[in-house]
Scaffold this motif. Structure first.
Motif, PDB file in Angstrom:
ATOM      1  N   CYS A 465      54.541  22.329  27.633  1.00  0.00           N
ATOM      2  CA  CYS A 465      55.847  22.848  27.227  1.00  0.00           C
ATOM      3  C   CYS A 465      56.099  22.496  25.772  1.00  0.00           C
ATOM      4  CB  CYS A 465      56.960  22.277  28.102  1.00  0.00           C
ATOM      5  SG  CYS A 465      57.131  20.475  28.009  1.00  0.00           S
ATOM      6  N   ALA A 466      57.023  23.210  25.156  1.00  0.00           N
ATOM      7  CA  ALA A 466      57.441  22.875  23.792  1.00  0.00           C
ATOM      8  C   ALA A 466      58.227  21.573  23.838  1.00  0.00           C
ATOM      9  CB  ALA A 466      58.285  23.995  23.212  1.00  0.00           C
ATOM     10  N   PRO A 467      58.003  20.648  22.880  1.00  0.00           N
ATOM     11  CA  PRO A 467      58.680  19.338  22.905  1.00  0.00           C
ATOM     12  C   PRO A 467      60.132  19.422  22.448  1.00  0.00           C
ATOM     13  CG  PRO A 467      57.268  19.483  20.995  1.00  0.00           C
ATOM     14  CD  PRO A 467      57.035  20.748  21.760  1.00  0.00           C
ATOM     15  N   SER A 468      60.942  20.100  23.225  1.00  0.00           N
ATOM     16  CA  SER A 468      62.363  20.252  22.931  1.00  0.00           C
ATOM     17  C   SER A 468      63.097  20.446  24.243  1.00  0.00           C
ATOM     18  CB  SER A 468      62.604  21.458  22.023  1.00  0.00           C
ATOM     19  OG  SER A 468      62.238  22.657  22.686  1.00  0.00           O
ATOM     20  N   ARG A 469      64.403  20.331  24.195  1.00  0.00           N
ATOM     21  CA  ARG A 469      65.177  20.547  25.425  1.00  0.00           C
ATOM     22  C   ARG A 469      64.976  21.971  25.932  1.00  0.00           C
ATOM     23  NH1 ARG A 469      71.767  19.990  26.308  1.00  0.00           N
ATOM     24  NH2 ARG A 469      71.823  21.211  28.229  1.00  0.00           N
ATOM     25  N   ALA A 470      65.040  22.940  25.033  1.00  0.00           N
ATOM     26  CA  ALA A 470      64.856  24.329  25.448  1.00  0.00           C
ATOM     27  C   ALA A 470      63.471  24.539  26.042  1.00  0.00           C
ATOM     28  CB  ALA A 470      65.078  25.259  24.256  1.00  0.00           C
ATOM     29  N   GLY A 471      62.452  23.926  25.428  1.00  0.00           N
ATOM     30  CA  GLY A 471      61.095  24.075  25.938  1.00  0.00           C
ATOM     31  C   GLY A 471      60.921  23.455  27.307  1.00  0.00           C
ATOM     32  N   VAL A 472      61.490  22.258  27.499  1.00  0.00           N
ATOM     33  CA  VAL A 472      61.386  21.583  28.790  1.00  0.00           C
ATOM     34  C   VAL A 472      62.125  22.372  29.864  1.00  0.00           C
ATOM     35  CG1 VAL A 472      62.130  19.545  30.078  1.00  0.00           C
ATOM     36  CG2 VAL A 472      61.003  19.276  27.862  1.00  0.00           C
ATOM     37  N   GLU A 473      63.334  22.846  29.562  1.00  0.00           N
ATOM     38  CA  GLU A 473      64.108  23.561  30.573  1.00  0.00           C
ATOM     39  C   GLU A 473      63.471  24.899  30.921  1.00  0.00           C
ATOM     40  OE1 GLU A 473      68.185  23.795  29.431  1.00  0.00           O
ATOM     41  OE2 GLU A 473      68.548  21.652  29.716  1.00  0.00           O
ATOM     42  N   ALA A 474      62.875  25.557  29.928  1.00  0.00           N
ATOM     43  CA  ALA A 474      62.198  26.820  30.211  1.00  0.00           C
ATOM     44  C   ALA A 474      61.007  26.590  31.135  1.00  0.00           C
ATOM     45  CB  ALA A 474      61.758  27.486  28.908  1.00  0.00           C
ATOM     46  N   GLN A 475      60.219  25.565  30.854  1.00  0.00           N
ATOM     47  CA  GLN A 475      59.060  25.302  31.693  1.00  0.00           C
ATOM     48  C   GLN A 475      59.458  24.769  33.060  1.00  0.00           C
ATOM     49  OE1 GLN A 475      56.269  26.210  32.788  1.00  0.00           O
ATOM     50  NE2 GLN A 475      55.136  25.745  30.889  1.00  0.00           N
ATOM     51  N   LEU A 476      60.621  24.133  33.133  1.00  0.00           N
ATOM     52  CA  LEU A 476      61.104  23.647  34.416  1.00  0.00           C
ATOM     53  C   LEU A 476      61.262  24.793  35.411  1.00  0.00           C
ATOM     54  CD1 LEU A 476      61.950  21.068  35.847  1.00  0.00           C
ATOM     55  CD2 LEU A 476      64.273  21.397  34.988  1.00  0.00           C
ATOM     56  N   MET A 477      61.663  25.957  34.922  1.00  0.00           N
ATOM     57  CA  MET A 477      61.764  27.117  35.797  1.00  0.00           C
ATOM     58  C   MET A 477      60.374  27.533  36.300  1.00  0.00           C
ATOM     59  SD  MET A 477      64.989  27.522  35.910  1.00  0.00           S
ATOM     60  CE  MET A 477      65.160  25.755  35.622  1.00  0.00           C
ATOM     61  N   GLY A 478      59.364  27.394  35.428  1.00  0.00           N
ATOM     62  CA  GLY A 478      57.995  27.683  35.863  1.00  0.00           C
ATOM     63  C   GLY A 478      57.510  26.704  36.917  1.00  0.00           C
ATOM     64  N   VAL A 479      57.879  25.445  36.778  1.00  0.00           N
ATOM     65  CA  VAL A 479      57.524  24.440  37.776  1.00  0.00           C
ATOM     66  C   VAL A 479      58.144  24.797  39.129  1.00  0.00           C
ATOM     67  CG1 VAL A 479      57.719  22.013  38.410  1.00  0.00           C
ATOM     68  CG2 VAL A 479      57.299  22.633  36.035  1.00  0.00           C
ATOM     69  N   LEU A 480      59.409  25.221  39.120  1.00  0.00           N
ATOM     70  CA  LEU A 480      60.082  25.576  40.364  1.00  0.00           C
ATOM     71  C   LEU A 480      59.416  26.771  41.036  1.00  0.00           C
ATOM     72  CD1 LEU A 480      63.853  25.101  39.487  1.00  0.00           C
ATOM     73  CD2 LEU A 480      62.580  23.925  41.273  1.00  0.00           C
ATOM     74  N   LYS A 481      59.007  27.746  40.243  1.00  0.00           N
ATOM     75  CA  LYS A 481      58.333  28.904  40.816  1.00  0.00           C
ATOM     76  C   LYS A 481      57.035  28.486  41.501  1.00  0.00           C
ATOM     77  CE  LYS A 481      56.458  33.458  39.628  1.00  0.00           C
ATOM     78  NZ  LYS A 481      56.214  34.444  38.533  1.00  0.00           N
ATOM     79  N   TRP A 482      56.271  27.637  40.817  1.00  0.00           N
ATOM     80  CA  TRP A 482      55.024  27.130  41.411  1.00  0.00           C
ATOM     81  C   TRP A 482      55.300  26.340  42.683  1.00  0.00           C
ATOM     82  CZ3 TRP A 482      54.241  21.737  41.557  1.00  0.00           C
ATOM     83  CH2 TRP A 482      53.011  21.330  42.081  1.00  0.00           C
ATOM     84  N   ALA A 483      56.296  25.455  42.648  1.00  0.00           N
ATOM     85  CA  ALA A 483      56.595  24.602  43.801  1.00  0.00           C
ATOM     86  C   ALA A 483      57.102  25.421  44.982  1.00  0.00           C
ATOM     87  CB  ALA A 483      57.622  23.543  43.416  1.00  0.00           C
ATOM     88  N   SER A 484      57.889  26.453  44.707  1.00  0.00           N
ATOM     89  CA  SER A 484      58.403  27.293  45.794  1.00  0.00           C
ATOM     90  C   SER A 484      57.270  28.025  46.498  1.00  0.00           C
ATOM     91  CB  SER A 484      59.430  28.285  45.252  1.00  0.00           C
ATOM     92  OG  SER A 484      60.547  27.602  44.699  1.00  0.00           O
ATOM     93  N   THR A 485      56.281  28.479  45.722  1.00  0.00           N
ATOM     94  CA  THR A 485      55.120  29.136  46.322  1.00  0.00           C
ATOM     95  C   THR A 485      54.355  28.164  47.211  1.00  0.00           C
ATOM     96  OG1 THR A 485      54.926  30.627  44.421  1.00  0.00           O
ATOM     97  CG2 THR A 485      52.986  30.377  45.824  1.00  0.00           C
ATOM     98  N   GLU A 486      54.155  26.938  46.707  1.00  0.00           N
ATOM     99  CA  GLU A 486      53.454  25.934  47.501  1.00  0.00           C
ATOM    100  C   GLU A 486      54.255  25.563  48.748  1.00  0.00           C
ATOM    101  OE1 GLU A 486      50.474  24.811  47.021  1.00  0.00           O
ATOM    102  OE2 GLU A 486      50.119  25.815  45.095  1.00  0.00           O
ATOM    103  N   ALA A 487      55.584  25.534  48.628  1.00  0.00           N
ATOM    104  CA  ALA A 487      56.431  25.190  49.773  1.00  0.00           C
ATOM    105  C   ALA A 487      56.294  26.230  50.877  1.00  0.00           C
ATOM    106  CB  ALA A 487      57.886  25.068  49.336  1.00  0.00           C
ATOM    107  N   ARG A 488      56.222  27.499  50.512  1.00  0.00           N
ATOM    108  CA  ARG A 488      56.054  28.539  51.526  1.00  0.00           C
ATOM    109  C   ARG A 488      54.726  28.387  52.262  1.00  0.00           C
ATOM    110  NH1 ARG A 488      59.019  31.557  47.692  1.00  0.00           N
ATOM    111  NH2 ARG A 488      57.133  32.217  46.575  1.00  0.00           N
ATOM    112  N   ARG A 489      53.713  27.896  51.567  1.00  0.00           N
ATOM    113  CA  ARG A 489      52.416  27.712  52.212  1.00  0.00           C
ATOM    114  C   ARG A 489      52.466  26.647  53.310  1.00  0.00           C
ATOM    115  NH1 ARG A 489      48.384  27.703  46.909  1.00  0.00           N
ATOM    116  NH2 ARG A 489      48.701  29.910  46.354  1.00  0.00           N
ATOM    117  N   VAL A 490      53.327  25.632  53.129  1.00  0.00           N
ATOM    118  CA  VAL A 490      53.441  24.599  54.164  1.00  0.00           C
ATOM    119  C   VAL A 490      54.547  24.909  55.159  1.00  0.00           C
ATOM    120  CG1 VAL A 490      52.524  22.830  52.637  1.00  0.00           C
ATOM    121  CG2 VAL A 490      54.989  23.150  52.767  1.00  0.00           C
TER     122      VAL A 490
END
Length: 696
Positions: A465-490
């Motif tokens: 991620c970009a080393p800024s608040r905006a960069g972290v928050e933007a990538q945080l949405m990507g983390v949630l998308k990945w985690a939600s996909t993994e959650a559906r698998r379990v």
């Protein structure tokens, strides 16, 4: 007679000795013994004054700490003219052929006699303390029988032998014991009571009952050198309190008085002193009426109240012989929260403790919990199910099944278990997102994420991620998308997100408000953690174990108030002095700030290191009293309730006030929360890092 009895003071000593090996379950057994002896209807011991610890348990308990605690307890008991109840549980040794019991402390060494606790000598000192009415000592160690002090020498002491001793020991001086069987058996007897033994349990009765129930060989030594000694007893008999003591609490008495008001008191049975009296009252209401009898509607209302009180008595009987782990005031409060959260949030649950709390909660849930046209037994079934779920009990447990059948609550109990199972399924997954890669408390270039299923890792990934608040928050949405996909698998839903960040980011960032469209906190409970705990540097290597001990202490605290030390401006204005007080253990619980210091970044590192939970105001204004009250009310539902409070605050329009349940006041607070789940994760993370595994 009871009112004339001397007060009873308590001290439970249960150290772990790493040199001899850890005793499984010691801390839990010690906590149960401590709470049972503090219960007014069981052990009858008084609550300790503020700042005085009456339970010392675990590997951190040192020899000198034990000796000082026993002498201090003797001094306070002497000043109060009290009976002193002492319990020693742990490893015991004999030094060669000398018949003296040495209790092994956390810093004791088997081959270093100066590091051990001489139990007999300590008891001699306590017995010779002026003002102590009696010493009751419970000893559960190997060679416990060697704890007998030199009784002959007491005659030459300050009190010239005018003292009393009751000494109950797990085994004889040459015998060993295993599994803490004596203490477990004692707890069972104290919780269940002894039929026909009267109001008080003598040492002889307890010894015999424990030996019979736990198949132990407990020994008893008694000495009575006080010619003016009063009634001698070790504990109250809960069976007597159940069968012959007051059966109704405030709610029960009020509801019954209201229900019977239309009736001629002379035509009904006398006062209710036991469950059998309620049965007689029900039969009288069902029988032929005369004189000032009420109408059919009034009879129906009165029968409904009496039936509810009979159900309450049956429930109390079940809980006083509970088939699971020993019940404590804290467990009872948690179950009441679960069964009736609205009353708990409004501060309407009882503020009593022990057996009174149990009775009062049962009466309120059976008689006053709102049903909205539903079953009258549903709230009390939810209460019982919440306690059973903690112990792994199922609805087909014989005791639970018998209770449900007798109270016509079989379906309600099954429904309550089903609701708990659904709730557990919705909270089984946790997403941990760490910003520990940040340098100098700045924003990181990498986010590290783990998806956990009941604490076990099911997925792991790093995100640039970009080393800024905006960069972290933007990538945080990507983390949630990945985690939600993994959650559906379990096959489970993800609802909890834990953000671990450095100190400076914790104080200035609100991750629940991240998200370009929908805020993160709208759909998820967001919990803040301190990333420094993941792999503490050498100078902080102690913080996680210290936090575990504090959490255990907090969990054992009685009372309805949250285990929080509130700090004001005078406490935080000099960070160096605050740090020194923290080092000395001045604040041994959660820590909360009633204001937001200008130098919060200077204060926070010390607070985060020394306290497992830290709360502080979001704004510059001092925290209003309502927020502190809400922390007390909602403590058993935190930290999740903070997220609910934030969601509520986002929905409130300008000029509107929040709901009357007090949750809105929590929205003024920020928190960093470290529970045992997080500490377990930190241990796993540190072990993986040390082993050089690729899982992190």
């Amino acid at each position: 007679m009871t009112a004339q009895l001397p007060p009873r003071h308590l001290l439970v000593i249960a150290p772990q000795c790493p040199d001899l090996g850890m005793l499984p379950g010691l801390e839990d057994v010690a906590r149960s013994l401590h709470s049972t002896l503090l219960d007014r209807w069981t052990g009858g011991c008084a609550q300790p004054p503020p700042g005085v610890a009456t339970l010392l348990s675990g590997p951190s308990i040192r020899q000198t700490q034990i000796e000082d605690a026993v002498r201090g307890a003797a001094r306070r008991a002497g000043e109060a003219g009290a009976v002193l109840v002492l319990a020693f549980v742990g490893h015991g040794t004999l030094p060669g052929e000398v018949p003296k019991l040495f209790l092994m402390a956390g810093d004791s060494r088997q081959d270093e006699p100066t590091t051990v606790v001489n139990v007999g000598d300590l008891l001699s000192q306590v017995l010779d303390t002026r003002g102590v009415q009696e010493v009751i000592a419970l000893v559960d160690t190997c060679h416990a029988g060697a704890a007998v002090p030199n009784i002959a020498d007491l005659g030459a002491g300050i009190r010239e032998g005018a003292t009393r001793l009751t000494l109950l020991m797990a085994v004889g001086p040459t015998e060993t014991t295993y599994g803490l069987d004596f203490t477990r058996g004692l707890l069972h007897v104290l919780e269940a009571g002894v039929p026909g033994a009267g109001e008080f349990l003598s040492a002889e009765t307890l010894r015999d009952a424990v030996n019979e129930s736990a198949d132990t060989g407990a020994r008893l030594v008694q000495m009575d050198g006080d010619p003016f000694g009063r009634l001698r007893w070790v504990a109250r008999n809960v069976r007597h309190a159940r069968d012959g003591g007051p059966v109704l609490g405030p709610a029960g008495e009020e509801e019954l008085a209201w229900a019977l008001e239309p009736f001629d008191a002379e035509a009904l049975p006398g006062p209710v002193h036991c469950a059998a009296d309620l049965e007689k009252l029900r039969e009288a209401l069902r029988g032929p009426r005369s004189g000032g009898a009420g109408s059919e509607v009034e009879v129906t209302c009165a029968l409904r109240t009496v039936d509810g009180l009979i159900d309450a008595c049956h429930t109390i009987r079940l809980l006083r012989s509970w088939p699971g782990a020993p019940l404590t005031s804290e467990r009872i409060r948690r179950a009441a929260w679960s069964a009736w959260p609205a009353a708990a949030a409004a501060g309407s649950l009882p503020d009593t403790d022990g057996s009174d709390l149990l009775r009062d909660c049962v009466e309120l849930l059976r008689l006053r919990a709102p049903r909205a046209g539903g079953s009258r037994t549903a709230p009390i079934a939810a209460f019982v199910a919440a306690l059973a779920e903690e112990d792994g009990l199922k609805p087909d447990c014989p005791d639970l099944a018998a209770w449900a059948g007798a109270g016509n609550a079989v379906v309600e109990l099954n429904d309550a278990f089903a609701a708990l199972e659904q709730q557990a399924g919705s909270s089984r997954l946790r997403l941990v997102v760490s910003l520990h890669a940040a340098l100098a408390d700045d924003w990181p270039e990498t986010l590290v994420a783990w998806l956990l299923d009941r604490g076990e890792q099911v997925a792991h990934r790093e995100f640039a991620c970009a080393p800024s608040r905006a960069g972290v928050e933007a990538q945080l949405m990507g983390v949630l998308k990945w985690a939600s996909t993994e959650a559906r698998r379990v096959g489970a839903a993800l609802r909890r997100v834990e953000i671990a960040a450095p100190t400076a980011l914790l104080t200035r960032w609100r991750p629940e408000e991240a998200g370009p469209q929908v805020l993160l906190g709208v759909g998820y409970d967001v919990v803040l953690r301190w990333s420094e705990r993941l792999c503490p540097p050498d100078h902080l290597s102690w913080i996680n174990e210290h936090a575990r001990m504090q959490l255990a202490t907090m969990a054992a605290e009685p009372g309805c108030r949250a285990p929080v030390d509130w700090l004001d401006q005078d406490d935080t204005c000099r960070p160096a002095e605050l740090n020194e007080r923290l080092r000395k253990g001045a604040y041994g619980r959660a820590v909360a700030l009633g204001h937001r210091p200008e130098h919060l970044d200077q204060v926070m590192p010390s607070l985060l290191a020394y306290a497992p939970i830290v709360l502080w105001p979001e704004g510059a204004e001092d925290l209003p009293p309502d927020s502190r009250t809400s922390v007390d009310r909602y403590w058993n539902r935190l930290p999740g309730e903070f997220s609910a409070a934030y969601r509520d605050s986002w929905k409130v329009r300008p000029g509107q006030s929040g709901a009357a349940d007090g949750r809105a006041h929590l929205a003024r607070l920020r928190s960093v929360w470290h529970d045992t789940e997080w500490l377990d994760f930190c241990d796993w993370f540190e072990a993986c890092t040390t082993d050089g595994e690729n899982t992190v």
